[in-house]
Design a protein around this motif. Sequence first.
Motif, PDB file in Angstrom:
ATOM      1  N   GLN A 167     -22.199  17.925 -54.510  1.00 28.17           N
ATOM      2  CA  GLN A 167     -21.406  18.793 -53.627  1.00 28.17           C
ATOM      3  C   GLN A 167     -22.133  20.112 -53.344  1.00 28.17           C
ATOM      4  O   GLN A 167     -21.936  20.720 -52.294  1.00 28.17           O
ATOM      5  CB  GLN A 167     -20.040  19.064 -54.280  1.00 28.17           C
ATOM      6  CG  GLN A 167     -19.213  17.791 -54.407  1.00 28.17           C
ATOM      7  CD  GLN A 167     -18.027  17.939 -55.339  1.00 28.17           C
ATOM      8  OE1 GLN A 167     -18.139  18.490 -56.442  1.00 28.17           O
ATOM      9  NE2 GLN A 167     -16.887  17.445 -54.904  1.00 28.17           N
ATOM     10  N   ILE A 168     -22.978  20.527 -54.284  1.00 26.14           N
ATOM     11  CA  ILE A 168     -23.726  21.786 -54.114  1.00 26.14           C
ATOM     12  C   ILE A 168     -24.951  21.578 -53.228  1.00 26.14           C
ATOM     13  O   ILE A 168     -25.334  22.453 -52.445  1.00 26.14           O
ATOM     14  CB  ILE A 168     -24.149  22.325 -55.512  1.00 26.14           C
ATOM     15  CG1 ILE A 168     -22.901  22.653 -56.338  1.00 26.14           C
ATOM     16  CG2 ILE A 168     -25.053  23.547 -55.391  1.00 26.14           C
ATOM     17  CD1 ILE A 168     -23.208  22.926 -57.793  1.00 26.14           C
ATOM     18  N   VAL A 173     -29.554  23.065 -49.431  1.00 26.98           N
ATOM     19  CA  VAL A 173     -30.519  22.673 -48.391  1.00 26.98           C
ATOM     20  C   VAL A 173     -30.327  23.533 -47.147  1.00 26.98           C
ATOM     21  O   VAL A 173     -31.291  24.056 -46.576  1.00 26.98           O
ATOM     22  CB  VAL A 173     -30.350  21.175 -48.042  1.00 26.98           C
ATOM     23  CG1 VAL A 173     -31.144  20.817 -46.804  1.00 26.98           C
ATOM     24  CG2 VAL A 173     -30.791  20.316 -49.209  1.00 26.98           C
ATOM     25  N   ALA A 174     -29.063  23.692 -46.744  1.00 30.55           N
ATOM     26  CA  ALA A 174     -28.783  24.476 -45.531  1.00 30.55           C
ATOM     27  C   ALA A 174     -29.232  25.924 -45.715  1.00 30.55           C
ATOM     28  O   ALA A 174     -29.690  26.566 -44.760  1.00 30.55           O
ATOM     29  CB  ALA A 174     -27.296  24.400 -45.197  1.00 30.55           C
ATOM     30  N   THR A 196     -24.756  10.337 -44.794  1.00 34.65           N
ATOM     31  CA  THR A 196     -24.296  11.175 -43.677  1.00 34.65           C
ATOM     32  C   THR A 196     -22.990  11.870 -44.039  1.00 34.65           C
ATOM     33  O   THR A 196     -22.823  13.073 -43.796  1.00 34.65           O
ATOM     34  CB  THR A 196     -24.125  10.309 -42.404  1.00 34.65           C
ATOM     35  OG1 THR A 196     -25.392   9.717 -42.119  1.00 34.65           O
ATOM     36  CG2 THR A 196     -23.666  11.133 -41.232  1.00 34.65           C
ATOM     37  N   ASN A 197     -22.074  11.134 -44.649  1.00 37.77           N
ATOM     38  CA  ASN A 197     -20.798  11.742 -45.032  1.00 37.77           C
ATOM     39  C   ASN A 197     -21.007  12.900 -46.003  1.00 37.77           C
ATOM     40  O   ASN A 197     -20.425  13.972 -45.843  1.00 37.77           O
ATOM     41  CB  ASN A 197     -19.867  10.704 -45.670  1.00 37.77           C
ATOM     42  CG  ASN A 197     -19.331   9.748 -44.635  1.00 37.77           C
ATOM     43  OD1 ASN A 197     -19.359  10.051 -43.437  1.00 37.77           O
ATOM     44  ND2 ASN A 197     -18.862   8.583 -45.068  1.00 37.77           N
ATOM     45  N   ASN A 202     -20.259  19.800 -45.083  1.00 38.24           N
ATOM     46  CA  ASN A 202     -20.136  21.267 -45.071  1.00 38.24           C
ATOM     47  C   ASN A 202     -20.271  21.866 -43.665  1.00 38.24           C
ATOM     48  O   ASN A 202     -20.195  23.077 -43.494  1.00 38.24           O
ATOM     49  CB  ASN A 202     -21.150  21.907 -46.032  1.00 38.24           C
ATOM     50  CG  ASN A 202     -22.589  21.715 -45.583  1.00 38.24           C
ATOM     51  OD1 ASN A 202     -22.839  21.179 -44.512  1.00 38.24           O
ATOM     52  ND2 ASN A 202     -23.527  22.167 -46.391  1.00 38.24           N
ATOM     53  N   GLY A 203     -20.489  20.999 -42.669  1.00 40.95           N
ATOM     54  CA  GLY A 203     -20.535  21.471 -41.276  1.00 40.95           C
ATOM     55  C   GLY A 203     -21.801  22.239 -40.931  1.00 40.95           C
ATOM     56  O   GLY A 203     -21.878  22.862 -39.869  1.00 40.95           O
TER      57      GLY A 203
END
Length: 234
Positions: A167-168, A173-174, A196-197, A202-203
Amino acid sequence: MSSDNEIGFESSKLGTKEYWDSFYKLEHNNFKDNKEDIGECWFDASNAENNMCDYIFNELSNIIIKEDVKICDLGTGNGHLLFQLFEDGLKGNLIGVDYSETSVEFAKDIALENNYNVKFFKSDILNSKDSFLIENVNSFDIILDKGTFDAISLNGEKLHDDKLGVQIYPDAVATLLKKDSILLITSCNFTETELTNHLTKNGQLKVFGKVDYPVLEFAGHKGSTICTVAFQKL
Ligand SMILES: C[S@@+](CC[C@H](N)C(=O)[O-])C[C@H]1O[C@@H](n2cnc3c(N)ncnc32)[C@H](O)[C@@H]1O
């Protein structure tokens, strides 16, 4: 093996730092005895490394054309993917990070031995206080991952904010990517849809492209044993 984690994988020793520390210590010792032995190349049987390199040269040529392009391989292991890109002629800043000190020492030694212009740093990409993450916000044009998100998914431990590593990871990465830049990731634990999901939740990332692998059919089900997907930072 211990209990299931929330994404459905059983925790495994491959999800622990201790495992990778001793794995790369052994591989480093083998390398010291024989400089030809640079250790395991993950997903070699599926030709993942060549496919990732081809994707970069063919589909991301507008990015790698910049002389100061910055590329980071997360969980770099022996650094082989970056060495391959260097050998294939990629110019720019090639950087590998891994939370295992023994991986970093090993990769640095291979680079030194072969005059590869590739840098390595110790970094735990799931630790928001990690100095590499803090110093490299919005910094990279391409981020690579071959098997690291897979390894992270095999650790069922809750980290900061009561979150699992999986989840982190997308936020980490972003944080490292510049706007419009690319994460190219190869996984054998997740299908393309699952990957992909997880990574678009996190959009901050959207699907950009993928590598096509041979599709196997068994008992009426179709699928590949591995997937490589490119995501773009929004
Ligand atoms: C399956 S190996 C893949 C190594 C390399 N990418 C390759 O293809 O050969 C997974 C790698 O992820 C690294 N790793 C796992 N969790 C990490 C984390 N939180 N931060 C940085 N590296 C991590 C491990 O030390 C290991 O080198």
